[in-house]
Design an enzyme around this catalytic site. Structure first.
Site, PDB file in Angstrom:
ATOM      1  N   LYS A 101      76.965  65.003  33.114  1.00 55.84           N
ATOM      2  CA  LYS A 101      75.997  66.057  33.481  1.00 55.84           C
ATOM      3  C   LYS A 101      75.480  66.707  32.191  1.00 55.84           C
ATOM      4  O   LYS A 101      74.822  66.024  31.408  1.00 55.84           O
ATOM      5  CB  LYS A 101      76.671  67.042  34.444  1.00 55.84           C
ATOM      6  CG  LYS A 101      77.111  66.368  35.760  1.00 55.84           C
ATOM      7  CD  LYS A 101      77.629  67.360  36.769  1.00 55.84           C
ATOM      8  CE  LYS A 101      77.936  66.708  38.100  1.00 55.84           C
ATOM      9  NZ  LYS A 101      79.337  66.237  38.238  1.00 55.84           N
TER      10      LYS A 101
ATOM     11  N   ASP B  60      87.104  73.385  37.066  1.00 58.93           N
ATOM     12  CA  ASP B  60      86.248  72.211  37.220  1.00 58.93           C
ATOM     13  C   ASP B  60      84.912  72.560  36.572  1.00 58.93           C
ATOM     14  O   ASP B  60      84.077  73.255  37.162  1.00 58.93           O
ATOM     15  CB  ASP B  60      86.074  71.887  38.708  1.00 58.93           C
ATOM     16  CG  ASP B  60      85.247  70.618  38.927  1.00 58.93           C
ATOM     17  OD1 ASP B  60      84.525  70.220  37.992  1.00 58.93           O
ATOM     18  OD2 ASP B  60      85.325  70.047  40.022  1.00 58.93           O
TER      19      ASP B  60
ATOM     20  N   THR C  44      83.392  65.995  34.798  1.00 59.00           N
ATOM     21  CA  THR C  44      82.695  64.724  34.668  1.00 59.00           C
ATOM     22  C   THR C  44      82.085  64.685  33.275  1.00 59.00           C
ATOM     23  O   THR C  44      82.059  65.687  32.560  1.00 59.00           O
ATOM     24  CB  THR C  44      81.584  64.576  35.731  1.00 59.00           C
ATOM     25  OG1 THR C  44      80.738  65.717  35.674  1.00 59.00           O
ATOM     26  CG2 THR C  44      82.175  64.435  37.124  1.00 59.00           C
TER      27      THR C  44
ATOM     28  N   GLU D 283      95.652  48.505  32.006  1.00 53.14           N
ATOM     29  CA  GLU D 283      96.529  49.493  32.647  1.00 53.14           C
ATOM     30  C   GLU D 283      97.504  50.091  31.636  1.00 53.14           C
ATOM     31  O   GLU D 283      98.122  49.361  30.853  1.00 53.14           O
ATOM     32  CB  GLU D 283      97.342  48.854  33.785  1.00 53.14           C
ATOM     33  CG  GLU D 283      96.682  49.024  35.130  1.00 53.14           C
ATOM     34  CD  GLU D 283      96.066  47.736  35.624  1.00 53.14           C
ATOM     35  OE1 GLU D 283      95.644  46.924  34.763  1.00 53.14           O
ATOM     36  OE2 GLU D 283      96.004  47.550  36.851  1.00 53.14           O
TER      37      GLU D 283
ATOM     38  N   TYR E 278      91.198  44.262  31.049  1.00 55.28           N
ATOM     39  CA  TYR E 278      92.092  45.085  31.876  1.00 55.28           C
ATOM     40  C   TYR E 278      93.078  45.792  30.953  1.00 55.28           C
ATOM     41  O   TYR E 278      93.619  45.173  30.041  1.00 55.28           O
ATOM     42  CB  TYR E 278      92.870  44.205  32.865  1.00 55.28           C
ATOM     43  CG  TYR E 278      92.433  44.428  34.289  1.00 55.28           C
ATOM     44  CD1 TYR E 278      92.491  45.706  34.856  1.00 55.28           C
ATOM     45  CD2 TYR E 278      91.971  43.376  35.069  1.00 55.28           C
ATOM     46  CE1 TYR E 278      92.080  45.909  36.160  1.00 55.28           C
ATOM     47  CE2 TYR E 278      91.557  43.586  36.373  1.00 55.28           C
ATOM     48  CZ  TYR E 278      91.617  44.862  36.920  1.00 55.28           C
ATOM     49  OH  TYR E 278      91.213  45.072  38.199  1.00 55.28           O
TER      50      TYR E 278
ATOM     51  N   ARG F 138      78.651  57.899  33.306  1.00 56.25           N
ATOM     52  CA  ARG F 138      79.294  58.403  34.528  1.00 56.25           C
ATOM     53  C   ARG F 138      80.787  58.156  34.440  1.00 56.25           C
ATOM     54  O   ARG F 138      81.249  57.020  34.488  1.00 56.25           O
ATOM     55  CB  ARG F 138      78.706  57.722  35.761  1.00 56.25           C
ATOM     56  CG  ARG F 138      77.228  58.029  35.952  1.00 56.25           C
ATOM     57  CD  ARG F 138      76.772  57.582  37.308  1.00 56.25           C
ATOM     58  NE  ARG F 138      77.373  58.423  38.307  1.00 56.25           N
ATOM     59  CZ  ARG F 138      76.769  59.474  38.855  1.00 56.25           C
ATOM     60  NH1 ARG F 138      75.549  59.796  38.486  1.00 56.25           N
ATOM     61  NH2 ARG F 138      77.379  60.197  39.765  1.00 56.25           N
TER      62      ARG F 138
HETATM   63  N1  DSN Z   1      77.286  65.416  43.024  1.00 62.52           N
HETATM   64  C1  DSN Z   1      77.529  66.427  42.012  1.00 62.52           C
HETATM   65  C2  DSN Z   1      76.410  67.404  41.910  1.00 62.52           C
HETATM   66  O1  DSN Z   1      75.296  67.003  42.124  1.00 62.52           O
HETATM   67  O2  DSN Z   1      76.632  68.553  41.596  1.00 62.52           O
HETATM   68  C3  DSN Z   1      78.822  67.093  42.220  1.00 62.52           C
HETATM   69  O3  DSN Z   1      79.809  66.185  42.376  1.00 62.52           O
END
Ligand code: DSN
Length: 427
Positions: free
Chosen positions: A236, A207, A233, A58, A56, A242
């Site tokens: 991707k 974003d 994120t 924090e 942990y 993730r």
């Molecule tokens: N779920 C993602 C996507 O597939 O684009 C976006 O958050």
């Protein structure tokens, strides 16, 4: 999964181990075209499954509420420094659990409940957290939404209508404007958004979840010089575990950090932070520059091959990793096509298209992309085969021809066997 690969898991929980093993086979044998998915490297997988899980933490490096952080601080500081270097930003927070919490933290930093916020409408290619009604971001805040053009001119049809964005921003004066989305096949003009946000007095957030890897690899312009905050994120095109990151100018650093912790989250997921650090290291290598450009080259080649086969593509093609196919002209709903493609070993998701007359759970389109197939080494020369498989699968879906889908599935598995997937022992 073989017992030798995960002996403890196989011995302790053979049922769960069998599901993981089946997923490994699925990911190895299929052609994965969901544009938000990828394959992480073996190194990222290892880093994400370490004893860092047990801690942990924090707080932030050097300012924790728990002792015993000597190593965790080093891991998080490394991830932060790598993010700053790769994206050319003053400040990085690598703790958001995923994209939606990251975006919530942005609202927490810059807006109060009831304030007006602005983003692209979900059915136009935005994201739930950009102020769409069913999301907390559209009910706790007053979300106003922009979209893309619907024109007879193929040069502008399906592109973001920057004039309309400006008119809306000046009329509504939102606290926060989001640019970016989840189904945008074209380059985002961050400078144009910055000009609009400046005029409207709004905080501008890019974003870049979908295109972070392309930005890191120089295959899409960077928002770093134009926006107040970058949200992304990490799993991707960036090819990490993730998770998510928020990056910003120094002037916003305290507000962002305070919003993530203690505003929204508790302890960071240290094992994920470690995986992010490794992914950022990989993304800083020359090979990742080649990867990012190959993703775009493959997407452009695939778009061209689909157009040759009579498919209608939103905006007429792509500049990035993503293609949005409107299947209206083929007479096959997106969901029917997506499920048929799945049976053919080609994994996509059904998706709304701009101005879709159908419902989101049964829309007109499918969304595809090239990050995963490029990670496996497929090149532009394979894209006509991929387009053929898609065309034959959609045709088979229209005719209810399950035999044709089974034949395609075996052809797909044959090709994929020649292109081992990163991080997977099979293939
Ligand atoms: N779920 C993602 C996507 O597939 O684009 C976006 O958050």
């Amino acid at each position: 999964m073989s017992a030798s690969r995960h002996p403890a898991l196989s011995a302790t929980d053979p049922e769960l181990a069998s599901y993981v093993a089946a997923e490994e086979v699925l990911q190895a044998e299929t052609l994965r075209l969901i544009p938000s998915e990828n394959y992480v490297s073996a190194a990222v997988l290892e880093a994400s499954g370490t004893v860092l899980q047990n801690k942990y933490s924090e707080g932030y490096p050097g300012r924790r509420y728990y002792e015993g952080q000597q190593n965790i601080d080093r891991v998080e500081a490394l991830a932060i420094e790598r993010a700053k270097g790769l994206f050319g930003v003053d400040h990085a927070n690598v703790q958001p659990y995923s994209g939606s919490p990251a975006n919530l933290a942005v609202y927490l930093a810059f807006a109060k409940p009831g304030d007006t916020v602005m983003g692209m409408a979900l059915p136009m290619g935005g994201h739930l957290t950009h102020g769409w009604g069913v999301s907390a971001t559209g009910s706790w805040f007053r979300g106003v939404q922009y979209g893309v053009r619907a024109t007879a001119d193929p040069e502008t049809n399906g592109l973001i209508d920057y004039d309309a964005v400006r008119d809306l921003a000046l009329a509504e004066r939102p606290k926060v404007i989001f640019c970016g989305g989840t189904a945008l096949p074209r380059t985002i003009d961050f400078a144009a958004f910055a000009e609009i946000a400046r005029e409207a007095g709004s905080v501008l957030v890019a974003d870049v979840a979908h295109i972070a890897g392309l930005i890191a690899g120089g295959a899409h312009p960077s928002p770093a010089d134009h926006v107040d905050v970058i949200s992304t994120t990490t799993h991707k095109t960036l090819r990490g575990p993730r998770g998510a990151m928020l990056m910003c100018r120094e002037e916003h650093a305290k507000a962002i950090d305070k919003a993530v912790f203690p505003g929204l989250q508790g302890g960071p997921h240290n094992q994920t932070t470690a995986g992010i650090a490794v992914a950022l290291h990989e993304a800083a290598q020359p090979s990742f520059v080649r990867y990012a450009h190959a993703v775009v080259a493959n997407a452009k080649a695939l778009a061209a091959a689909l157009l040759e086969r009579g498919f209608d593509l939103v905006s007429g093609g792509t500049d990035n990793h993503l293609i949005l196919i409107d299947l209206t002209g083929k007479g096959v709903p997106g969901k029917v096509a997506a499920k048929a493609l799945d049976r053919a070993g080609i994994v996509v998701n059904y998706n709304t298209v701009p101005f879709d007359p159908r419902k989101p759970f049964d829309p007109s389109g499918v969304r595809i992309g090239t990050p995963s197939l490029t990670s496996r080494g497929l090149t532009t020369e394979h894209m006509s085969v991929v387009a053929d498989w898609i065309a034959r699968s959609v045709d088979a879906a229209a005719k209810g021809d399950e035999q044709a889908l089974a034949v395609i599935r075996s052809e797909v598995a044959d090709l994929m066997a020649a292109f081992p997937a990163p991080g997977l022992p099979l293939s």
